[in-house]
Scaffold this active site. Sequence first.
Site, PDB file in Angstrom:
ATOM      1  N   GLU A 197      27.139   8.309  59.498  1.00 25.73           N
ATOM      2  CA  GLU A 197      27.607   9.355  58.580  1.00 25.73           C
ATOM      3  C   GLU A 197      26.998  10.682  58.982  1.00 25.73           C
ATOM      4  O   GLU A 197      25.804  10.757  59.312  1.00 25.73           O
ATOM      5  CB  GLU A 197      27.191   9.103  57.120  1.00 25.73           C
ATOM      6  N   GLU A 241      21.898   2.878  53.456  1.00 33.65           N
ATOM      7  CA  GLU A 241      20.938   3.824  52.875  1.00 33.65           C
ATOM      8  C   GLU A 241      20.009   3.251  51.818  1.00 33.65           C
ATOM      9  O   GLU A 241      20.114   3.564  50.622  1.00 33.65           O
ATOM     10  CB  GLU A 241      21.686   5.012  52.283  1.00 33.65           C
TER      11      GLU A 241
HETATM   12  C1  BGP Z   1      25.584   9.274  51.681  1.00 30.37           C
HETATM   13  C2  BGP Z   1      26.334   8.083  51.177  1.00 30.37           C
HETATM   14  C3  BGP Z   1      27.800   8.296  51.008  1.00 30.37           C
HETATM   15  C4  BGP Z   1      28.226   9.694  50.647  1.00 30.37           C
HETATM   16  C5  BGP Z   1      27.437  10.762  51.370  1.00 30.37           C
HETATM   17  C6  BGP Z   1      27.628  12.144  50.836  1.00 30.37           C
HETATM   18  O1  BGP Z   1      24.328   9.275  51.094  1.00 30.37           O
HETATM   19  O2  BGP Z   1      26.155   6.979  52.005  1.00 30.37           O
HETATM   20  O3  BGP Z   1      28.249   7.304  50.162  1.00 30.37           O
HETATM   21  O4  BGP Z   1      28.397   9.876  49.309  1.00 30.37           O
HETATM   22  O5  BGP Z   1      26.068  10.510  51.359  1.00 30.37           O
HETATM   23  O6  BGP Z   1      26.832  12.349  49.716  1.00 30.37           O
HETATM   24  P1  BGP Z   1      27.330  13.064  48.439  1.00 30.37           P
HETATM   25  O7  BGP Z   1      28.599  12.382  48.074  1.00 30.37           O
HETATM   26  O8  BGP Z   1      26.249  12.867  47.419  1.00 30.37           O
HETATM   27  O9  BGP Z   1      27.498  14.475  48.800  1.00 30.37           O
END
Ligand code: BGP
Length: 466
Positions: free
Chosen positions: A373, A159
């Site tokens: 993800e 990301e």
């Molecule tokens: C993505 C990241 C993860 C994870 C996920 C959920 O952006 O790669 O590391 O954290 O999002 O986001 P959040 O934890 O802010 O809800």
Amino acid sequence: MKKLPEDFIFGGATAAYQAEGATREGGKGLVAWDTFLKEQGRFLADPASDFYHRYPEDLKLCSMFGINGIRLSIAWSRIFPEGKGKVNPEGVEFYHKVLKEAKDRGIKVFVTLHHFDTPKALFDQGDFLNRDNIDAFVDYAKFCFEEYPEVEYWTTFNEIYPIATNQYLLGIFPPGIKYDLSKVIMCLHNMMVAHSRTVNLFKENGYSGQIGVVHSLETKYPASDSPEDIHAAFLDDALSIRFLLDATYKGGYSKETLEALDEICAANNASYEFPEEDFIEFEKSKDRNDYLGINHYQSHFVKAYNGENAIHHNGTGDKGTGSYKVKGIGERIYKEGLERTDWDWLIYPEGLYDLMMRIKKDYPNYKAIYITENGMGYKDTFDHGIIMDKPRIDYIRKYMSSLADAIDAGVNVKGYFLWSLMDVFSWSNGYNKRYGLFFVDFETQERYPKESAYWYKQLAETKTIL
Ligand code: BGP
């Protein structure tokens, strides 16, 4: 009822800093987050879900629940505590052990080299705004390629867009700078150069395995049919999606992308300069990516906006408190009638389908896609070891169904990694935003399968979305 391919990966995703805990153990060097979180005083990344000590248990749970893939990251500062120079053998050994345990269980491992956690020594020198750190990253990657031939799937970065914007636009990641579009653009570009140089090195040295990048791609739609809103969605898309996909697959930025960039810069008193030699690297790497990893949670509806920058990040789960208005780009609005989570993330599975169809059309050299993800942050309730998370199951089902439609329409999608395997630490939200298939009691570190884990097991076994 929809079917997924026989060889599909039904995975779970994690990241070193969010799962491992043990931030001061095993010779690990500091990362910027360690001090940033301490200063903020809301929460820390210890204990997280203690993957550092409990990885055998987590991998066993994978086997028990039909999960045949895991995404994890190597903490750069476990290998090189100062980012470069002296190697930490204990850190090196730790990942050999994790990889072996996964292999023994027949679980495919996707290894990310950088998941938001640049070593502090390098971060303090400007992180990826400092081009010397591109060299440091490539050296670290080379070390890993040679040290871990057992890895089949490498990912350079997780990301790049959220890193650049959370660090320099929203200010919710260290160093906490807001509304600096010049820094956003240079960070995006330099990280893409680091990606591209790493891919070129990987292929030119003939290392075994595959290599790709994980981009966060959240589909943008105009809030209305007005030309102003259509243009706002185009600008938001240009910075967050086109810029990165052009650099990954086109050997450079297209004319439209650069025009959008110039317009955004003019409104924000920002500027950029891209060294010519970077495009030689982009040109060489554009057909060398073995796969594209897509992180996709939501879509955005964008409306024209001419006021001052005004972003409020909902990091507490108080629905309706988030706002996003960026001068010279647009305002992301809540569309009537569309569901969103407590953290104001819009649930819109069509967005994933549209995104994949667009990649197939605009970037036909993408080769393969993994959804690296997707998942739902939710305030799970724990009742005597029972966690009924129906909204999460509905969310996964809908997104998986969009994915199956994209496969039917000819997109080469080979796997899905749910964020997250177990509950983990969330960067700007702490511990009440849970995503896991397995509930973690952060006091005792006990794991409990949620209702969604049983659902996912059935999905993985039958490859059928009911
Ligand atoms: C993505 C990241 C993860 C994870 C996920 C959920 O952006 O790669 O590391 O954290 O999002 O986001 P959040 O934890 O802010 O809800």
